[in-house]
Design a protein around this motif. Structure first.
Motif, PDB file in Angstrom:
ATOM      1  N   ILE A 148      20.753  46.531  59.926  1.00 48.49           N
ATOM      2  CA  ILE A 148      20.992  47.684  60.795  1.00 48.49           C
ATOM      3  C   ILE A 148      21.686  47.227  62.079  1.00 48.49           C
ATOM      4  O   ILE A 148      21.536  46.086  62.517  1.00 48.49           O
ATOM      5  CB  ILE A 148      19.677  48.422  61.134  1.00 48.49           C
ATOM      6  CG1 ILE A 148      18.646  47.465  61.747  1.00 48.49           C
ATOM      7  CG2 ILE A 148      19.102  49.084  59.888  1.00 48.49           C
ATOM      8  CD1 ILE A 148      17.339  48.132  62.143  1.00 48.49           C
ATOM      9  N   SER A 149      22.464  48.151  62.649  1.00 47.09           N
ATOM     10  CA  SER A 149      23.215  47.841  63.865  1.00 47.09           C
ATOM     11  C   SER A 149      23.493  49.133  64.627  1.00 47.09           C
ATOM     12  O   SER A 149      23.344  50.236  64.085  1.00 47.09           O
ATOM     13  CB  SER A 149      24.540  47.148  63.516  1.00 47.09           C
ATOM     14  OG  SER A 149      25.370  48.042  62.785  1.00 47.09           O
ATOM     15  N   GLN A 150      23.941  48.975  65.864  1.00 41.66           N
ATOM     16  CA  GLN A 150      24.299  50.135  66.667  1.00 41.66           C
ATOM     17  C   GLN A 150      25.481  50.872  66.048  1.00 41.66           C
ATOM     18  O   GLN A 150      25.546  52.109  66.061  1.00 41.66           O
ATOM     19  CB  GLN A 150      24.647  49.702  68.091  1.00 41.66           C
ATOM     20  CG  GLN A 150      24.927  50.854  69.046  1.00 41.66           C
ATOM     21  CD  GLN A 150      23.697  51.692  69.327  1.00 41.66           C
ATOM     22  OE1 GLN A 150      22.656  51.172  69.709  1.00 41.66           O
ATOM     23  NE2 GLN A 150      23.816  53.008  69.140  1.00 41.66           N
ATOM     24  N   ALA A 151      26.406  50.114  65.459  1.00 42.23           N
ATOM     25  CA  ALA A 151      27.581  50.727  64.836  1.00 42.23           C
ATOM     26  C   ALA A 151      27.173  51.623  63.662  1.00 42.23           C
ATOM     27  O   ALA A 151      27.691  52.739  63.503  1.00 42.23           O
ATOM     28  CB  ALA A 151      28.549  49.646  64.366  1.00 42.23           C
ATOM     29  N   LYS A 152      26.244  51.145  62.832  1.00 45.77           N
ATOM     30  CA  LYS A 152      25.772  51.962  61.711  1.00 45.77           C
ATOM     31  C   LYS A 152      25.006  53.187  62.216  1.00 45.77           C
ATOM     32  O   LYS A 152      25.156  54.289  61.676  1.00 45.77           O
ATOM     33  CB  LYS A 152      24.888  51.125  60.788  1.00 45.77           C
ATOM     34  CG  LYS A 152      25.645  50.091  59.970  1.00 45.77           C
ATOM     35  CD  LYS A 152      24.717  49.375  58.991  1.00 45.77           C
ATOM     36  CE  LYS A 152      25.498  48.409  58.096  1.00 45.77           C
ATOM     37  NZ  LYS A 152      24.626  47.718  57.104  1.00 45.77           N
ATOM     38  N   PHE A 153      24.203  52.974  63.231  1.00 43.57           N
ATOM     39  CA  PHE A 153      23.439  54.093  63.796  1.00 43.57           C
ATOM     40  C   PHE A 153      24.373  55.191  64.297  1.00 43.57           C
ATOM     41  O   PHE A 153      24.110  56.384  64.107  1.00 43.57           O
ATOM     42  CB  PHE A 153      22.551  53.586  64.931  1.00 43.57           C
ATOM     43  CG  PHE A 153      21.708  54.659  65.577  1.00 43.57           C
ATOM     44  CD1 PHE A 153      20.543  55.105  64.980  1.00 43.57           C
ATOM     45  CD2 PHE A 153      22.094  55.225  66.786  1.00 43.57           C
ATOM     46  CE1 PHE A 153      19.760  56.093  65.574  1.00 43.57           C
ATOM     47  CE2 PHE A 153      21.323  56.213  67.387  1.00 43.57           C
ATOM     48  CZ  PHE A 153      20.152  56.650  66.780  1.00 43.57           C
ATOM     49  N   ASN A 154      25.484  54.782  64.922  1.00 39.14           N
ATOM     50  CA  ASN A 154      26.436  55.758  65.462  1.00 39.14           C
ATOM     51  C   ASN A 154      27.106  56.579  64.362  1.00 39.14           C
ATOM     52  O   ASN A 154      27.548  57.712  64.604  1.00 39.14           O
ATOM     53  CB  ASN A 154      27.501  55.051  66.296  1.00 39.14           C
ATOM     54  CG  ASN A 154      26.928  54.438  67.565  1.00 39.14           C
ATOM     55  OD1 ASN A 154      25.837  54.800  68.002  1.00 39.14           O
ATOM     56  ND2 ASN A 154      27.659  53.488  68.148  1.00 39.14           N
ATOM     57  N   ARG A 155      27.207  56.034  63.169  1.00 42.56           N
ATOM     58  CA  ARG A 155      27.851  56.738  62.055  1.00 42.56           C
ATOM     59  C   ARG A 155      26.934  57.788  61.418  1.00 42.56           C
ATOM     60  O   ARG A 155      27.411  58.692  60.723  1.00 42.56           O
ATOM     61  CB  ARG A 155      28.288  55.731  60.987  1.00 42.56           C
ATOM     62  CG  ARG A 155      29.453  54.841  61.414  1.00 42.56           C
ATOM     63  CD  ARG A 155      29.669  53.730  60.396  1.00 42.56           C
ATOM     64  NE  ARG A 155      29.864  54.262  59.044  1.00 42.56           N
ATOM     65  CZ  ARG A 155      29.809  53.509  57.929  1.00 42.56           C
ATOM     66  NH1 ARG A 155      29.538  52.208  58.019  1.00 42.56           N
ATOM     67  NH2 ARG A 155      30.013  54.059  56.746  1.00 42.56           N
TER      68      ARG A 155
END
Length: 217
Positions: A148-155
């Motif tokens: 998990i990452s901030q980039a995935k969360f943003n999507r």
């Protein structure tokens, strides 16, 4: 002069006769009204009133520290909506600690929990002996392996299905709660990454309602 005296005497005689006539008749025509007195009712009356508090439900609650139940994610996954308490007890292998009981009309709601070591616990709620809610805490390590990452969360967007969110993250989430009432169904998931990072997602009827994260990079 004699005539005048006779007239005076006749008048006096007439007056005297009139007074005697009134006494003979029993008094004057004018009647004094008799005072009306309200008479109190001496009879005692007993009145019985049944008090109604307007609440037709009886509720009791109890709790226990527990701590020795054999709880696991595998057992939690086997518990399904609509199961009876006995069916859930069969999966868990022991009686749960009752935490609440409510009776309202023809409806009876009861909640139970099984506590394991540390903070591990499984909690369930029944509506007329049919499972309508389950949740779990502490069944898996706090530090996970999900990518998990901030980039995935943003999507991830509100309104997405569970499968769409799962495809973005790349793995299944860990179910933390599941409830079903009438035709509505809610599910909550958690993805645990390294460094105690997390993504939380709540779905209603398979549509994302909200998302939160902690410690993402």
């Amino acid at each position: 002069m004699n005539r005048s005296i006779l007239l005076v005497m006749a008048a006096l005689l007439f007056v005297a006769l009139g007074c005697n006539l009134d006494q003979f008749r029993g008094g004057s025509d004018d009647e004094v009204p008799t005072p009306v007195t309200d008479t109190a009712n001496d009879a005692d009356s007993d009145t019985t009133a049944d008090a109604d508090d307007g609440n037709d439900s009886d509720s009791t609650s109890s709790s226990s520290d527990g701590g020795s139940a054999d709880v696991s994610m595998d057992k939690f996954d086997k518990i399904e909506m609509g199961m009876s308490y006995d069916a859930v007890k069969g999966i868990m292998g022991s009686d749960g600690n009752q935490t609440s009981m409510t009776k309202a009309g023809n409806r009876e709601m009861a909640s139970y929990e099984w506590k394991g070591e540390k903070f591990a616990a499984i909690r369930v709620r029944f509506n007329n002996d049919e499972l309508s809610y389950k949740s779990q805490t502490g069944l898996t390590p706090a530090n996970g392996s999900a990518d998990i990452s901030q980039a995935k969360f943003n999507r991830i967007e509100v309104g997405m299905s569970y499968d769409e969110v799962k495809d973005i993250i790349g793995s299944d989430g860990e179910m933390t709660s599941h409830s079903k009432f009438s035709t509505f169904e809610s599910k909550s998931y958690r993805w645990k990454g390294s460094g105690y990072s997390n993504i939380f997602a709540n779905f209603r009827d398979d549509k994302l309602q909200n998302k939160t994260q902690s410690n993402l990079k």
